[in-house]
Design an enzyme around this catalytic site. Sequence first.
Site, PDB file in Angstrom:
ATOM      1  N   ARG A   8       0.159  -1.619   0.101  1.00 18.50           N
ATOM      2  CA  ARG A   8       0.409  -0.132  -0.100  1.00 18.50           C
ATOM      3  C   ARG A   8       0.726   0.953   0.008  1.00 18.50           C
ATOM      4  NH1 ARG A   8      -2.712   2.888   4.941  1.00 18.50           N
ATOM      5  NH2 ARG A   8      -3.706   4.475   2.928  1.00 18.50           N
ATOM      6  N   HIS A  30      -2.550  10.784   0.640  1.00 21.92           N
ATOM      7  CA  HIS A  30      -2.827  10.782   1.807  1.00 21.92           C
ATOM      8  C   HIS A  30      -2.065  11.907   1.584  1.00 21.92           C
ATOM      9  CE1 HIS A  30      -1.283   7.156   4.342  1.00 21.92           C
ATOM     10  NE2 HIS A  30      -1.099   8.630   5.655  1.00 21.92           N
ATOM     11  N   GLU A  76      -7.535   8.275   6.132  1.00 21.62           N
ATOM     12  CA  GLU A  76      -8.132   9.020   7.330  1.00 21.62           C
ATOM     13  C   GLU A  76      -8.372  10.355   6.830  1.00 21.62           C
ATOM     14  OE1 GLU A  76      -4.965   8.835   9.814  1.00 21.62           O
ATOM     15  OE2 GLU A  76      -4.268   6.593  10.410  1.00 21.62           O
ATOM     16  N   ASN A  85      -7.119   1.979   9.739  1.00 18.49           N
ATOM     17  CA  ASN A  85      -5.499   1.879  10.299  1.00 18.49           C
ATOM     18  C   ASN A  85      -5.915   2.170  11.435  1.00 18.49           C
ATOM     19  OD1 ASN A  85      -5.352   2.938   7.940  1.00 18.49           O
ATOM     20  ND2 ASN A  85      -4.680   4.151   7.993  1.00 18.49           N
ATOM     21  N   TYR A  90      -4.213   1.827  16.192  1.00 11.00           N
ATOM     22  CA  TYR A  90      -2.863   2.331  16.771  1.00 11.00           C
ATOM     23  C   TYR A  90      -3.364   2.514  17.937  1.00 11.00           C
ATOM     24  CZ  TYR A  90      -0.722   3.816  12.245  1.00 11.00           C
ATOM     25  OH  TYR A  90       0.246   3.872  11.048  1.00 11.00           O
ATOM     26  N   GLU A 150      -3.353  -0.190   8.409  1.00  7.53           N
ATOM     27  CA  GLU A 150      -1.919   0.399   8.779  1.00  7.53           C
ATOM     28  C   GLU A 150      -2.328   0.101  10.499  1.00  7.53           C
ATOM     29  OE1 GLU A 150      -1.518   4.672   9.002  1.00  7.53           O
ATOM     30  OE2 GLU A 150      -2.166   4.978   6.896  1.00  7.53           O
TER      31      GLU A 150
HETATM   32  C1  BGC Z   1      -1.119   8.070   8.827  1.00  6.03           C
HETATM   33  C2  BGC Z   1       0.448   7.843   8.651  1.00  6.03           C
HETATM   34  C3  BGC Z   1       1.021   8.617   9.450  1.00  6.03           C
HETATM   35  C4  BGC Z   1       0.970   7.195  11.382  1.00  6.03           C
HETATM   36  C5  BGC Z   1       1.487   7.326  12.475  1.00  6.03           C
HETATM   37  C6  BGC Z   1      -1.630   7.741  10.920  1.00  6.03           C
HETATM   38  O1  BGC Z   1      -2.403   8.005  10.684  1.00  6.03           O
HETATM   39  O2  BGC Z   1      -2.063   7.687   7.583  1.00  6.03           O
HETATM   40  O3  BGC Z   1       0.763   9.009   7.515  1.00  6.03           O
HETATM   41  O4  BGC Z   1       2.898   8.275   9.863  1.00  6.03           O
HETATM   42  O5  BGC Z   1      -0.101   7.358  11.587  1.00  6.03           O
HETATM   43  O6  BGC Z   1       1.562   8.719  13.232  1.00  6.03           O
HETATM   44  C1  BGC Z   2      -3.326   9.175  17.397  1.00  4.70           C
HETATM   45  C2  BGC Z   2      -2.983   8.130  15.559  1.00  4.70           C
HETATM   46  C3  BGC Z   2      -3.467   8.904  14.932  1.00  4.70           C
HETATM   47  C4  BGC Z   2      -2.164  10.054  14.792  1.00  4.70           C
HETATM   48  C5  BGC Z   2      -2.231  11.214  13.904  1.00  4.70           C
HETATM   49  C6  BGC Z   2      -3.328   9.885  17.258  1.00  4.70           C
HETATM   50  O1  BGC Z   2      -3.548  10.573  18.495  1.00  4.70           O
HETATM   51  O2  BGC Z   2      -3.954   8.016  18.323  1.00  4.70           O
HETATM   52  O3  BGC Z   2      -4.064   7.118  15.540  1.00  4.70           O
HETATM   53  O4  BGC Z   2      -2.571   8.373  13.812  1.00  4.70           O
HETATM   54  O5  BGC Z   2      -1.999  10.583  16.198  1.00  4.70           O
HETATM   55  O6  BGC Z   2      -0.797  11.523  14.508  1.00  4.70           O
END
Ligand code: BGC
Ligand code: BGC
Length: 445
Positions: free
Chosen positions: A78, A122, A167, A293, A295, A354
């Site tokens: 991707r 993006h 996003e 995505n 995190y 992601e």
């Molecule tokens: C984005 C990426 C970024 C990653 C880590 C996402 O928000 O799509 O471009 O590098 O998270 O922050």
């Molecule tokens: C979020 C990530 C997101 C980022 C953007 C963070 O606070 O936890 O999921 O990609 O912000 O840079």
Amino acid sequence: MPDRFDLPAGFRWGVSTASFQIEGATEEDGRGASIWDVFAARPGAVRDGHTGAVACDHYHRYPEDIALMQGLGLDGYRFSIAWPRVQPTGAGAVNPAGLAFYDRLVDALLAAGITPLPTLFHWDLPQGLEDRGGWLNRDTAHRFAEYAAVVADRLGDRVPAWITLNEPFVHMVYGYALGIHAPGRTLMLDALPAAHHQLLGHGLAAAALSERGLAVMIANNLTPVWSASSSDADLAAAQAYDALHNRLFTDPLLLGRYPDLSAYGVGPDLGGAVRPGDLELIAATPLDGLGVNYYNPTRIAAPTDPGLPFTEAPIEGVPRTAFDWPVVPDGLRELLTTFHTRYGTALPPVTITENGCSTTATLDDQPRIDYLAGHLDALAAAVADGVDVRGYYTWSLMDNLEWAEGLTQRFGLVHVDFTTQRRTPKASFAWYRQLIAAHRARHAR
Ligand code: BGC
Ligand code: BGC
């Protein structure tokens, strides 16, 4: 390695990147300026004054990067296409040299046995469109669809599936509400039209892709929302946050309507942006897949000051990444099962587009291995719970330009020395390669 992640046969393994974060060559072969070039030039906007001028120099080194991917044994890659390479001002004239770069990239990927999965947007909007209001201007949605058609006409014969936007939530909040990202606007709730116009752009581009027989996805940043307590005030705040972060960008696509944003004092027309027929258009082309995505979860409490109907509360007692983000692998399972319940049969197959973390570890990046392993366990659990997940693309192939954090947050399976551009696979690279091989071996039996 034992294949402890019990994922289905045909499950697809990949890595993710984005154009501005890796390509460099921002002034080469007729590329126009993007909002990120302009933003990064502002003193203080990006940590240590880093810019995208070189980044990972992927524009010149892509054969080496594809060789690394081939070494991983990936099914898919991707990446994103820089709109200002294709249309330097975002409208009209197409730049043949810009399109030719992605043509070469796609051919080289296919020659390496890797399926290209491009994202059309993006975050690197052509500055020419920002000069006319960027995503606050409804016309940008139409320009986006035109650009999508140009790219699909060139690459669609070799690229089966496409991601329209990356996003839109983060782009709206960081770019238009808080000013932490390009274009650096600080509009708070007046940023909401940028949500609607991105979604309208998705709908128009999706129609263009689908008319050409191509599969359509979107990659949303999603988070399970935890209420800080079971008090009515905290629960209401968590619901309001969920509406903004998750539902705003998924309900219109899957249910054809916007969520209730009355807690924000905002009506169903998102500040006047929504016109009759828009929601029908946004939902008209069904998604062939939802890109997720993920995190971390978000913990939310009742507001402490009047501007917004929520406040973010810390998540304690868990490991943290170098970015200080909490590590909660099970949040991925919670997110996916919540969506499965919420949308039922309206939820298309999911691909994790992601997931990853930054660490300060250089080559021996055990914290990343732990992060990925935990999340793959959670993913396997979600699949066992009945969620249809088709693939996993980790963020990211290599250390790269982490937006406002410049080159300081390293998310890669491959270490990049930004002085010499030397690439060195980390321990997580070997781990991921073995995991993919073990998964294949298991299903070949
Ligand atoms: C984005 C990426 C970024 C990653 C880590 C996402 O928000 O799509 O471009 O590098 O998270 O922050
Ligand atoms: C979020 C990530 C997101 C980022 C953007 C963070 O606070 O936890 O999921 O990609 O912000 O840079």
